[in-house]
Design an enzyme around this catalytic site. Structure first.
Site, PDB file in Angstrom:
ATOM      1  CG  ASN A  20      -1.900  -1.002   1.456  1.00  0.00           C
ATOM      2  OD1 ASN A  20      -2.564  -1.229   0.187  1.00  0.00           O
ATOM      3  ND2 ASN A  20      -2.247  -1.389   2.604  1.00  0.00           N
ATOM      4  CE  LYS A  49      -1.544  -5.580   9.199  1.00  0.00           C
ATOM      5  NZ  LYS A  49      -0.430  -5.065  10.427  1.00  0.00           N
ATOM      6  CB  ALA A  51       5.216  -3.553   0.987  1.00  0.00           C
ATOM      7  CG  ASN A 191      -2.310  -7.786  17.967  1.00  0.00           C
ATOM      8  OD1 ASN A 191      -3.340  -8.563  17.821  1.00  0.00           O
ATOM      9  ND2 ASN A 191      -1.923  -6.780  17.178  1.00  0.00           N
ATOM     10  CG  ASP A 257       5.329   5.982  13.901  1.00  0.00           C
ATOM     11  OD1 ASP A 257       4.416   5.221  14.179  1.00  0.00           O
ATOM     12  OD2 ASP A 257       5.622   6.374  12.891  1.00  0.00           O
ATOM     13  N   GLY A 262       4.864  -4.407  14.322  1.00  0.00           N
ATOM     14  CA  GLY A 262       4.758  -5.920  14.113  1.00  0.00           C
ATOM     15  C   GLY A 262       4.982  -6.630  12.859  1.00  0.00           C
ATOM     16  CG  ASP A 263       3.640  -5.289   8.952  1.00  0.00           C
ATOM     17  OD1 ASP A 263       3.044  -5.993   9.431  1.00  0.00           O
ATOM     18  OD2 ASP A 263       3.479  -4.050   8.663  1.00  0.00           O
ATOM     19  NE  ARG A 296      15.487   4.078  12.652  1.00  0.00           N
ATOM     20  CZ  ARG A 296      16.655   3.264  12.617  1.00  0.00           C
ATOM     21  NH1 ARG A 296      17.848   3.661  13.007  1.00  0.00           N
ATOM     22  NH2 ARG A 296      16.682   1.896  12.218  1.00  0.00           N
ATOM     23  N   GLY A 298       7.857   6.222  11.116  1.00  0.00           N
ATOM     24  CA  GLY A 298       7.432   5.574   9.966  1.00  0.00           C
ATOM     25  C   GLY A 298       7.597   4.175   9.938  1.00  0.00           C
TER      26      GLY A 298
END
Length: 318
Positions: A20, A49, A51, A191, A257, A262-263, A296, A298
């Site tokens: 996305n 997720k 990518a 999770n 952030d 999780g990815d 960090r 993003g």
């Protein structure tokens, strides 16, 4: 690496999933119905997720490929460029047929966000795309997926899994899963929210059954070969039915952030499992990768490299 099974694998990790463009606008407050509010400059980030996982693994040094669909548009080119910059192979990324998936994200000063997702090309990643990618699947040691693509595509992936490949699933966003998908998971990575969704009425139905260890046992009873429950700042819990669940800690960090953390965790976990690490060892490493990513801004741009998070036993040889 030659002492592991599946030695002829071209890829340590094949991620099958979503890509996305994340379009992010900061707002003082989210608009009410019929209201217009002014926001910050638009920021466009590569996300999704699938990518995210692919970039996270590639940045750590895994030989990674992505099987996904993007549009023949600027957002698709952004996502392809991000994969290549990280070192992931885009041979499996199919282009065209629908616009690239987009997440429209508004973020208020407290950090709360509202998200509208247009799946776009992700919704067109079809079972026949999995069947057509047989050589890519056969060349991969571990295959990881999520649920930002159609569930029937995930089912087809399970049905066409090479016998030597290990299957890792993060069922996010949660959706009903057939037993054949659950039975293939090694591990199922969830999770707290996803665990409760899958367990349904079985989760927390009594005060005694409301610990992560209890969820892990209940999840294993549904068929997965192993389960990993991520617990945010508290690390993760692993279970494979051979003894008690094992809790692994997360390093203490100042979170800036948590987008995409999780990815990053799941990608690192899947990669290390494919290299032969045991489940608790791989999860402990993945927790360090996830913790590094939240320091960090993003998602993909926040993922650490192997020099920042040395793998088990690699610090000395680097």
């Amino acid at each position: 690496m030659q002492d592991h099974d599946h030695d002829d694998a071209t890829y340590d990790l094949l991620v099958v999933g979503s890509a996305n463009a994340d379009l992010v606008i900061g707002v003082e407050r989210r608009p009410a119905p019929g209201e217009t509010v002014l926001g910050s400059d638009l920021a466009t980030h590569p996300g999704g997720k699938g990518a995210n996982q692919s970039v996270a693994a590639a940045r750590l040094g895994a030989r990674t490929a992505l099987l996904a669909r993007v549009g023949d548009d600027a957002h698709g080119r952004l996502l392809l460029d991000s994969q290549r910059a990280a070192g992931a192979d885009t041979v499996g990324v199919l282009v065209g047929g629908a616009p690239t998936g987009v997440a429209l994200i508004t973020v208020d000063p407290s950090g709360d966000n509202s998200i509208v997702v247009s799946p776009g090309a992700n919704a067109r990643l079809a079972p026949e795309d999995i069947r057509a990618a047989g050589s890519l699947l056969a060349a991969s040691r571990v295959i990881s997926t999520q649920l930002e693509i159609p569930v029937e595509t995930v089912i087809e992936l399970v049905r066409t899994l090479p016998s030597a490949a290990r299957f890792v699933l993060n069922p996010s966003p949660p959706a009903p899963l057939p037993s054949e998908v659950l039975a293939a998971c090694d591990p199922l990575v969830v999770n707290e929210h996803e665990a409760r969704y899958i367990l349904g009425d079985d989760a927390g139905s009594s005060a005694a059954s409301d610990s992560p260890a209890d969820w892990a046992r209940a999840l294993l009873a549904l068929g997965p070969r192993s389960v990993v429950i991520t617990l945010g700042a508290d690390g993760a819990l692993t279970a494979d039915g051979s003894g008690s669940p094992v809790t692994v800690p997360s390093p203490k960090v100042d979170a800036v952030d948590t987008t995409g953390a999780g990815d990053a965790f799941t990608a690192a976990l899947a990669w290390r499992l494919g290299l032969g690490d045991g489940l608790p060892t791989a999860a402990a490493y993945a927790a360090r990768v996830g913790a590094a990513s939240v320091t960090r801004q993003g998602a993909q741009e926040s993922y650490p490299t192997s020099s920042e998070v040395p793998a088990p036993g690699e610090a000395a040889s680097a």
